[in-house]
Scaffold this motif. Sequence first.
Motif, PDB file in Angstrom:
ATOM      1  N   LEU A   1      17.890   2.868   4.769  1.00 49.26           N
ATOM      2  CA  LEU A   1      19.355   2.943   4.708  1.00 49.26           C
ATOM      3  C   LEU A   1      19.846   4.307   5.166  1.00 49.26           C
ATOM      4  N   GLU A   2      19.166   5.363   4.771  1.00 52.22           N
ATOM      5  CA  GLU A   2      19.538   6.714   5.212  1.00 52.22           C
ATOM      6  C   GLU A   2      19.520   6.818   6.737  1.00 52.22           C
TER       7      GLU A   2
ATOM      8  N   ALA B   1       0.829  -1.195   0.000  1.00 50.78           N
ATOM      9  CA  ALA B   1       0.000   0.000   0.000  1.00 50.78           C
ATOM     10  C   ALA B   1       0.869   1.253   0.000  1.00 50.78           C
ATOM     11  N   HIS B   2       0.205   2.404  -0.123  1.00 49.27           N
ATOM     12  CA  HIS B   2       0.903   3.685  -0.095  1.00 49.27           C
ATOM     13  C   HIS B   2       1.724   3.808   1.190  1.00 49.27           C
ATOM     14  N   ILE B   3       2.924   4.317   1.070  1.00 44.86           N
ATOM     15  CA  ILE B   3       3.837   4.440   2.198  1.00 44.86           C
ATOM     16  C   ILE B   3       4.028   5.916   2.510  1.00 44.86           C
TER      17      ILE B   3
ATOM     18  N   ASP C   1      11.244   1.016  -3.321  1.00 47.51           N
ATOM     19  CA  ASP C   1      12.631   1.493  -3.412  1.00 47.51           C
ATOM     20  C   ASP C   1      12.869   2.672  -2.480  1.00 47.51           C
ATOM     21  N   ALA C   2      11.906   3.607  -2.428  1.00 54.25           N
ATOM     22  CA  ALA C   2      12.039   4.790  -1.567  1.00 54.25           C
ATOM     23  C   ALA C   2      12.040   4.393  -0.092  1.00 54.25           C
ATOM     24  N   MET C   3      11.220   3.424   0.261  1.00 53.27           N
ATOM     25  CA  MET C   3      11.158   2.972   1.650  1.00 53.27           C
ATOM     26  C   MET C   3      12.496   2.366   2.082  1.00 53.27           C
ATOM     27  N   PHE C   4      13.070   1.505   1.250  1.00 56.13           N
ATOM     28  CA  PHE C   4      14.346   0.905   1.612  1.00 56.13           C
ATOM     29  C   PHE C   4      15.482   1.928   1.593  1.00 56.13           C
TER      30      PHE C   4
END
Length: 85
Positions: A59-60, A2-4, A52-55
């Motif tokens: 990492l950030e 779902a939307h994150i 991809d943005a979540m991972f």
Amino acid sequence: MAHIDLELLRGRIRSMTFERGTPEQIALWREDIAESRANLVIEDMMPTDEDDAMFALMLEEGVPPALMSSIILDLYKSGTGQLAA
């Protein structure tokens, strides 16, 4: 998936207590995640831009890969795809 809400997720991660990775560790984890992503693509399980943005966000924030799945499970209500309150 779902939307994150990435900013809400970032806030939750920042409030958690765990040993964050060093810049050197994060660089290695980034390579490992890129390799895992490539394997998913080969298996025709293409991650979304949000995945991809979540991972990348994790990492950030220095989240070790071993904790990423646990954090995702803990933060999301089962079956709703929304961040748990």
